[in-house]
Write an enzyme that holds these catalytic residues in place. Structure first.
Site, PDB file in Angstrom:
ATOM      1  N   THR A  12      44.134  43.852  11.351  1.00 34.87           N
ATOM      2  CA  THR A  12      45.401  44.455  10.589  1.00 34.87           C
ATOM      3  C   THR A  12      45.524  45.927  11.211  1.00 34.87           C
ATOM      4  OG1 THR A  12      43.334  45.424   9.237  1.00 34.87           O
ATOM      5  CG2 THR A  12      44.712  43.569   8.307  1.00 34.87           C
ATOM      6  N   LEU A  14      45.504  49.670  12.923  1.00 37.22           N
ATOM      7  CA  LEU A  14      44.602  50.648  12.551  1.00 37.22           C
ATOM      8  C   LEU A  14      45.471  51.164  11.060  1.00 37.22           C
ATOM      9  CD1 LEU A  14      44.648  52.807  15.961  1.00 37.22           C
ATOM     10  CD2 LEU A  14      42.827  51.508  14.796  1.00 37.22           C
ATOM     11  N   HIS A  15      44.906  50.449   9.833  1.00 37.50           N
ATOM     12  CA  HIS A  15      45.278  50.753   8.665  1.00 37.50           C
ATOM     13  C   HIS A  15      44.272  51.794   8.133  1.00 37.50           C
ATOM     14  CE1 HIS A  15      42.097  48.525   6.843  1.00 37.50           C
ATOM     15  NE2 HIS A  15      42.324  47.686   7.740  1.00 37.50           N
ATOM     16  N   LEU A  16      44.136  51.943   6.989  1.00 36.31           N
ATOM     17  CA  LEU A  16      43.437  53.109   6.330  1.00 36.31           C
ATOM     18  C   LEU A  16      41.943  53.510   6.760  1.00 36.31           C
ATOM     19  CD1 LEU A  16      43.537  55.860   4.932  1.00 36.31           C
ATOM     20  CD2 LEU A  16      43.295  54.668   2.741  1.00 36.31           C
ATOM     21  N   GLU A  87      35.510  46.544  11.220  1.00 35.55           N
ATOM     22  CA  GLU A  87      35.944  45.289  10.579  1.00 35.55           C
ATOM     23  C   GLU A  87      35.582  44.145  11.323  1.00 35.55           C
ATOM     24  OE1 GLU A  87      40.004  45.722  10.142  1.00 35.55           O
ATOM     25  OE2 GLU A  87      39.814  46.820   8.469  1.00 35.55           O
TER      26      GLU A  87
END
Length: 87
Positions: A12, A14-16, A87
């Protein structure tokens, strides 16, 4: 000043959560840490700056560290990104 190109492998980008992990890692070092991405430059110690970069899976960024602990910072941040940032 040292720099290295690295490809973001998180599905996904570099999301939160991974952005927070990246910033927390960067904050451990005294060096100024930035990265260049397609469209600009971001401060790796700022979650908002990292999120604003909108880095997606497969994008290449160039990390740059400048300061007293620059090589150690670069090595650890590249390893963190390569490992998927939790992740």
């Amino acid at each position: 000043m040292v720099s290295k190109k690295v490809t973001v492998k998180n599905p996904t980008g570099l999301h939160l959560r991974p952005a927070g992990i990246l910033c927390n890692e960067a904050m451990k070092y005294q060096s100024q840490i930035t990265f260049v991405y397609d469209g600009g430059m971001a401060n790796a110690k700022s979650v908002l700056s990292v999120l604003g970069a909108c880095v997606k899976c497969g994008n290449e960024i160039e990390l740059t560290c400048e300061g007293v602990d620059e090589q150690e910072a670069l090595d650890h941040l590249v390893a963190a990104i390569d490992s998927g940032l939790g992740e």
